[in-house]
Structures are given as C-alpha cells and as structure tokens.
Design an enzyme around this catalytic site. Structure first.
Site, PDB file in Angstrom:
ATOM      1  N   ASN A 189      -1.571   2.338   7.859  1.00 41.88           N
ATOM      2  CA  ASN A 189      -1.563   3.847   8.001  1.00 41.88           C
ATOM      3  C   ASN A 189      -1.893   4.602   6.514  1.00 41.88           C
ATOM      4  OD1 ASN A 189       0.978   2.995   6.841  1.00 41.88           O
ATOM      5  ND2 ASN A 189       1.744   4.995   7.265  1.00 41.88           N
TER       6      ASN A 189
ATOM      7  N   GLU B  39      10.085  -2.630   4.020  1.00 42.98           N
ATOM      8  CA  GLU B  39       9.792  -1.340   4.448  1.00 42.98           C
ATOM      9  C   GLU B  39       9.369  -1.195   5.515  1.00 42.98           C
ATOM     10  OE1 GLU B  39      11.028   0.878   2.098  1.00 42.98           O
ATOM     11  OE2 GLU B  39      11.015  -0.390   0.619  1.00 42.98           O
TER      12      GLU B  39
ATOM     13  N   CYS C 159       5.062   7.128   7.781  1.00 41.80           N
ATOM     14  CA  CYS C 159       6.244   6.593   8.111  1.00 41.80           C
ATOM     15  C   CYS C 159       7.284   7.471   7.989  1.00 41.80           C
ATOM     16  CB  CYS C 159       6.634   5.215   7.187  1.00 41.80           C
ATOM     17  SG  CYS C 159       6.345   5.412   5.520  1.00 41.80           S
TER      18      CYS C 159
ATOM     19  N   GLU D 177      11.767   0.354  -3.324  1.00 41.89           N
ATOM     20  CA  GLU D 177      10.446   0.201  -4.081  1.00 41.89           C
ATOM     21  C   GLU D 177      10.428   1.371  -5.132  1.00 41.89           C
ATOM     22  OE1 GLU D 177       7.423  -0.087  -1.422  1.00 41.89           O
ATOM     23  OE2 GLU D 177       7.660  -2.276  -1.052  1.00 41.89           O
TER      24      GLU D 177
HETATM   25  P1  NAD Z   1       2.665  -4.194  11.802  1.00 41.96           P
HETATM   26  O1  NAD Z   1       4.091  -4.865  11.332  1.00 41.96           O
HETATM   27  O2  NAD Z   1       1.982  -4.637  12.937  1.00 41.96           O
HETATM   28  O3  NAD Z   1       1.891  -4.810  10.340  1.00 41.96           O
HETATM   29  C1  NAD Z   1       2.051  -4.616   9.033  1.00 41.96           C
HETATM   30  C2  NAD Z   1       1.364  -5.924   8.231  1.00 41.96           C
HETATM   31  O4  NAD Z   1       1.970  -7.082   8.643  1.00 41.96           O
HETATM   32  C3  NAD Z   1      -0.068  -6.285   8.490  1.00 41.96           C
HETATM   33  O5  NAD Z   1      -0.767  -6.528   7.568  1.00 41.96           O
HETATM   34  C4  NAD Z   1      -0.049  -7.367   9.663  1.00 41.96           C
HETATM   35  O6  NAD Z   1      -1.034  -7.986   9.597  1.00 41.96           O
HETATM   36  C5  NAD Z   1       1.219  -8.119   9.020  1.00 41.96           C
HETATM   37  N1  NAD Z   1       2.100  -8.917  10.200  1.00 41.96           N
HETATM   38  C6  NAD Z   1       2.185  -8.393  11.322  1.00 41.96           C
HETATM   39  N2  NAD Z   1       2.842  -9.735  11.827  1.00 41.96           N
HETATM   40  C7  NAD Z   1       3.325 -10.345  10.908  1.00 41.96           C
HETATM   41  C8  NAD Z   1       4.059 -11.526  10.864  1.00 41.96           C
HETATM   42  N3  NAD Z   1       4.655 -12.264  12.040  1.00 41.96           N
HETATM   43  N4  NAD Z   1       4.106 -12.125   9.547  1.00 41.96           N
HETATM   44  C9  NAD Z   1       3.636 -11.657   8.377  1.00 41.96           C
HETATM   45  N5  NAD Z   1       2.919 -10.586   8.450  1.00 41.96           N
HETATM   46  C10 NAD Z   1       2.624  -9.913   9.628  1.00 41.96           C
HETATM   47  O7  NAD Z   1       2.855  -2.713  11.126  1.00 41.96           O
HETATM   48  P2  NAD Z   1       1.440  -1.731  11.613  1.00 41.96           P
HETATM   49  O8  NAD Z   1       1.329  -1.432  12.838  1.00 41.96           O
HETATM   50  O9  NAD Z   1       0.302  -2.196  10.531  1.00 41.96           O
HETATM   51  O10 NAD Z   1       1.984  -0.407  10.449  1.00 41.96           O
HETATM   52  C11 NAD Z   1       2.864   0.501  11.437  1.00 41.96           C
HETATM   53  C12 NAD Z   1       4.284   0.399  10.976  1.00 41.96           C
HETATM   54  O11 NAD Z   1       4.417   0.468   9.476  1.00 41.96           O
HETATM   55  C13 NAD Z   1       5.246   1.696  11.349  1.00 41.96           C
HETATM   56  O12 NAD Z   1       6.430   0.936  11.974  1.00 41.96           O
HETATM   57  C14 NAD Z   1       5.391   2.408  10.139  1.00 41.96           C
HETATM   58  O13 NAD Z   1       6.615   2.847  10.336  1.00 41.96           O
HETATM   59  C15 NAD Z   1       5.618   1.016   9.540  1.00 41.96           C
HETATM   60  N6  NAD Z   1       5.538   1.618   7.869  1.00 41.96           N
HETATM   61  C16 NAD Z   1       6.635   1.581   6.902  1.00 41.96           C
HETATM   62  C17 NAD Z   1       6.636   2.277   5.764  1.00 41.96           C
HETATM   63  C18 NAD Z   1       7.695   2.421   4.842  1.00 41.96           C
HETATM   64  O14 NAD Z   1       7.434   2.458   3.603  1.00 41.96           O
HETATM   65  N7  NAD Z   1       9.035   2.078   5.329  1.00 41.96           N
HETATM   66  C19 NAD Z   1       5.342   2.623   5.317  1.00 41.96           C
HETATM   67  C20 NAD Z   1       4.309   2.704   5.980  1.00 41.96           C
HETATM   68  C21 NAD Z   1       4.336   2.076   7.608  1.00 41.96           C
END
Ligand code: NAD
Length: 479
Positions: A149, A247, A281, A460
């Site tokens: 995002n 996060e 997020c 963080e």
């Molecule tokens: P996602 O969990 O699908 O992927 C995030 C990252 O993790 C990607 O690089 C993906 O390839 C990797 N990943 C996925 N499964 C994994 C596994 N089993 N092992 C290791 N790595 C893995 O999330 P997304 O769809 O890319 O992002 C959206 C999500 O991120 C939303 O839930 C959003 O709220 C969250 N988000 C949180 C914050 C925060 O600061 N809390 C900030 C931005 C986004």
C-alpha cells in the site's frame, strides 16, 4: 517489458531457478514487468552476502555510516519524479500522492535514521562498588518484509533503522509492488553502500518471504502486512526465538463529537477515509458521529465524497486512482455486496467504475459510504482496506468508546472534540497504539508506531526501532 532483478551482494541477479512472476499496472490491468519468483536458494545467497558484509558494516565509524545513509536519502530525492512515476505505475496510486507523500517520506526515513545513529546511546547504572553499562549491539543479518500500500515508504521504514543500527539486511518488498524497491538498490549502490549490506529478494510471501523468516542466520524479522500473514510468521519464528516486530491490519474508528471544529473535521475525515483509495492501514473505516450533528455530517460528507474524482493515476486532476490488484478489487467489491446482504444502505458509491480507452482494463472503485449496519456484522469487524466506510450515530461518550473498542483490531483511532477531559479519558481508554486528536496521519518520526490486539506486536519509530534492531547486553564492572 521491464525485467526486475534481485539485488544480492551488490549485483543485480536473476533468480537462481529462473522462475518469474507477472507484474501488473492497476491503471490498465496490463502486465508491464516480470519479477523474480525467488525461492530459498536466492534468500540463502542474500543471507550469505549480508553475513559477509556484517563485520565491516557494524564496525564502520558512525560518521561514515551516517554519510552513506544520508547519501541514500539524497539519492531518493534526486530521483523524486522517476520514483513517483514508478510507484504510481506499480500500485495505481496517483502520481501526486506518490510525489508528495510516499517518496519524500522514503527519503526522510533514511535521513531520520542516518541522524539517529549518531545520537543513539545506552544506559549505565552505578552502585557503590560496581558500575554496570549496557551495550546495544547490532543483531547481524535481519529481515524486512513489507506490503503494497505504501511500497517504498514502508520498505525504507524498516530498512533504514536496521542499517543505521549496524545490521545487514535481506529485504522483500511486496510482489504486487516491487518496482521502487528495485530502483532503491541502484540508489544504494550509487550512494556508496558496500556490497552485501543491503540485499533485496523479490517474490511471493509463502516462498521468498517465508524463506527469510525460516533462515537460521536471520536474527530478527520486521514485518508489515496482513494479520493472517503476521500470525503465520509468528508461528514459524517463535520456536526459533527470533525477535519479531509485527505491524498488522486495522479497522480504525473515527469518533466525531458535536463540539468539534466542524470544517476541519469534515475535510480531514474525507481524507482519512479515502486517501490512497482507502488503502492506508491508518484510514478510519468506522465513522461514529454524535447524534446532534449526525444528519448534517451525513449530508455534507456524502456530498463531498460524491465529488471526489476517480481517474487516471497519472492525471494531476485525479484525486483517487486504481486499487492495487485484480484480487484486491474483487475483495473490496465482495465486501460491498456483503454490506448490502447485512442490511447496509449504500449512501454513495458501491460499485466499480468503468473507464474507457487505455484505462478500460483498470481496477477502479467509487468511494463508498454505508449506513445502518450494527457493530457486530462482518462489514464492521473485518478489514476491507479499500475506499469503503460505514457511518453510524452515537449518543454518549461511553457508547462511543464501546463502539470504538468493539472490533478485534487496535491500530489507530481518531477523536474530534474540543473537550479536554473527554480527550484525556478517551486517549487513556481507547484500545489502540495511536490516538489522533483533531488530526489524522500527523506523523512525528520520533514517536512510537504500532498496534494492539490483532493489529500487531512491537513498536517502530524513533528509539523504538533502534532498540528493536539491537541486542542489549549488560556488563558489570566491580571496583
Ligand atoms: P500481506 O500480508 O499479504 O503481504 C505483506 C508482505 O508479506 C508481502 O511482502 C508478502 O509477500 C509477504 N508475505 C505474505 N505471506 C507471507 C508469509 N507466509 N511469510 C512471509 N512473508 C509473507 O499484506 P498486503 O496485502 O501486502 O498488505 C495489506 C495489509 O497490510 C493490510 O492488512 C494492512 O492493514 C497491512 N498494513 C499494516 C500497516 C501497519 O503499520 N500496521 C501498514 C501498512 C499495511
């Protein structure tokens, strides 16, 4: 067709098994690049390169490490337009958003932590007969895994403090938005960062991402992404006793009281609901309004949301662009269908937007406002992460608090009021890592950032990040 490569040991390399993934432009729905479908063998090569670079990087004089990270920051700014266009092409966000938010913040992340490393200090404890002091030593090789995002913004938010603290990094950006991380490799090389200090492996979460988490030489993992993936990572890393910063998702409440500064609240609430197509997020997705101003808010808010222009991300006149992927587009639309099934009334939006010409295959959704849903329904409990909000009136502070705390997430919350004692009470009792009062997304990089409940573990930002990326060791000297 652009080919994105891994960045390992200072070189741009194809994946060892020569497997590739398609990378899409959300504005058009077309494939514009291929990216490595890396596996454990690529991650292992990156970890070896990082481990080899660690002794020299961790012992480098602080001023020299500062200068390199500062040069990366300058390099990002020198490439502002190129990076902003790349971020927009890859993610569907508007070029304006990338140019004014994402890329400047990525540069600031490096600048901020370049400076932090010069000032980071540890404690000492004297008692008669002994002096104890704390060493804060870098961990070695650490992993950083980031979402789509805010691609470069969040990738650098992990990589910069990890490097500043003296670690070497294996980073994996989202496979959905790999382009700016790829370009960052070039910028780091040009900034004089020694080979192997920072490595970038592209690929899928369950393959490349999981290989980073599982690798025995990776001492800590900083992850930003979904709660589902965070739980999977915790399951793998916990028995290996790795440090973890998670996060995760959010379902943030926005509490609006009748005594607020109405105009500022309204303008900010439109932004906090829909900026970046609602894919931040920290976006407030559950809006609760005190009953005396509910009807006025409903009318004005819906009128402003209807006026938002969704269009070509490259057009400076577009306020919103495309959502990030076909899969996400389908997911958000399915939640709008669910909201209807659950009895919600769609006040505006509620549908995909059909574009013409070059944009006809792109993934555009009209900003959507939904009314009339109870707290317990799935629409109000699950993270949608798109341009969709629900609105609802409340009557008392206690009711507002119960609504705000009534979801499984706890990332951020926003409160609009000019009542000081109410502010203090809510700030203390809201179940969230971050409370914004009369503002939204106002960031001071020194402040702790993170969530509670299903929004994650750890913090963080500022010294919190420098502490996460170091191990403490107590040394006691007897007189
Ligand atoms: P996602 O969990 O699908 O992927 C995030 C990252 O993790 C990607 O690089 C993906 O390839 C990797 N990943 C996925 N499964 C994994 C596994 N089993 N092992 C290791 N790595 C893995 O999330 P997304 O769809 O890319 O992002 C959206 C999500 O991120 C939303 O839930 C959003 O709220 C969250 N988000 C949180 C914050 C925060 O600061 N809390 C900030 C931005 C986004």
């Amino acid at each position: 067709m652009l080919t994105i490569q891994n960045y390992i040991g200072g070189e741009f390399l194809s994946p060892l098994k020569n497997a590739w993934l398609d990378n899409y432009n959300p504005a058009t729905g077309e494939v514009f690049a291929k990216i490595p479908d890396s596996g454990p063998e690529d991650v292992d090569a990156a970890v070896k390169a990082a481990a080899a670079a660690f002794p020299a990087w961790s012992r480098m004089p602080l001023e020299q490490r500062h200068d390199i990270l500062r040069a990366v920051s300058d390099g990002i700014l020198a490439n502002l337009d190129r990076l902003a266009e790349a971020e927009s092409l890859d993610s569907g966000k508007t070029v304006t958003t990338a140019r004014t938010v994402d890329i400047p913040r990525a540069a600031l992340n490096f600048k901020f932590f370049a400076t932090a490393l010069l000032h980071f200090a540890s404690e000492s404890h004297y008692m008669p007969g002994a002096l104890s002091y704390t060493l804060r030593q870098p961990l070695g090789v650490v992993g950083g895994i980031s979402p789509w995002n805010l691609p470069l913004y969040l990738f650098t938010w992990k990589v910069a403090p990890a490097l500043a603290a003296g670690n070497c990094v294996v980073g994996k950006p989202s496979e959905v938005t790999p382009l700016t991380a790829y370009l960052l490799g070039e910028i780091c090389r040009d900034a004089g960062m020694p080979a192997g200090v920072f490595n970038i492996v592209h690929g899928l979460g369950p393959r490349a991402g999981e290989a980073i988490v599982r690798h025995p030489q990776v001492k800590a993992v900083s992850f930003t992404g979904s709660t589902r993936a965070g739980a999977e990572i915790a399951r793998i890393a916990a028995p290996m006793f790795k440090k973890l910063s998670l996060e995760l998702g959010g379902k943030n409440p926005n509490l609006i009281f009748a005594d607020c500064d109405y105009d500022k609240m309204l303008e900010t609430t439109v932004r906090s609901s829909f900026n970046n197509q609602g894919q931040i997020c920290l976006c407030g997705s559950r809006i609760y309004v005190e009953r005396p101003i509910y009807e006025r808010f409903r009318r004005d808010f819906v009128a402003q949301v209807k006026a938002i222009r969704v269009g070509d991300p490259a057009d400076p006149g577009s306020r919103l662009g495309a959502v990030v992927s076909r899969m996400h587009f389908d997911k958000v639309l399915s939640y709008i269908d669910l909201a209807k099934e659950e009895g919600g009334a769609i006040l505006c939006g509620g549908h995909a937007i059909e574009m013409s010409g070059r944009l006809a295959g792109g993934w555009y959704i009209a900003p959507t406002v939904i009314e009339g849903l109870p707290l317990e329904c799935r629409t109000n409990q699950e993270e949608i992460f798109g341009p969709v909000v629900t609105i609802q009136p409340f009557d008392t502070d206690d009711e507002a608090l119960a609504l705000a705390n009534g979801a499984p997430y706890g990332l951020s919350s926003t409160v609009w009021t000019n009542n000081l004692s109410r502010t203090q009470r809510l700030a203390a009792e809201l179940q969230a890592g971050i409370v914004w009062v009369n503002c939204w997304l106002l960031r001071d990089l020194r402040t702790p950032f993170g969530g509670v409940k299903q929004s994650g573990v750890g913090r963080e930002g500022g010294w919190e990040a420098m502490r996460f990326f170091t191990e403490t060791k107590n040394v006691t000297l007897a007189e």
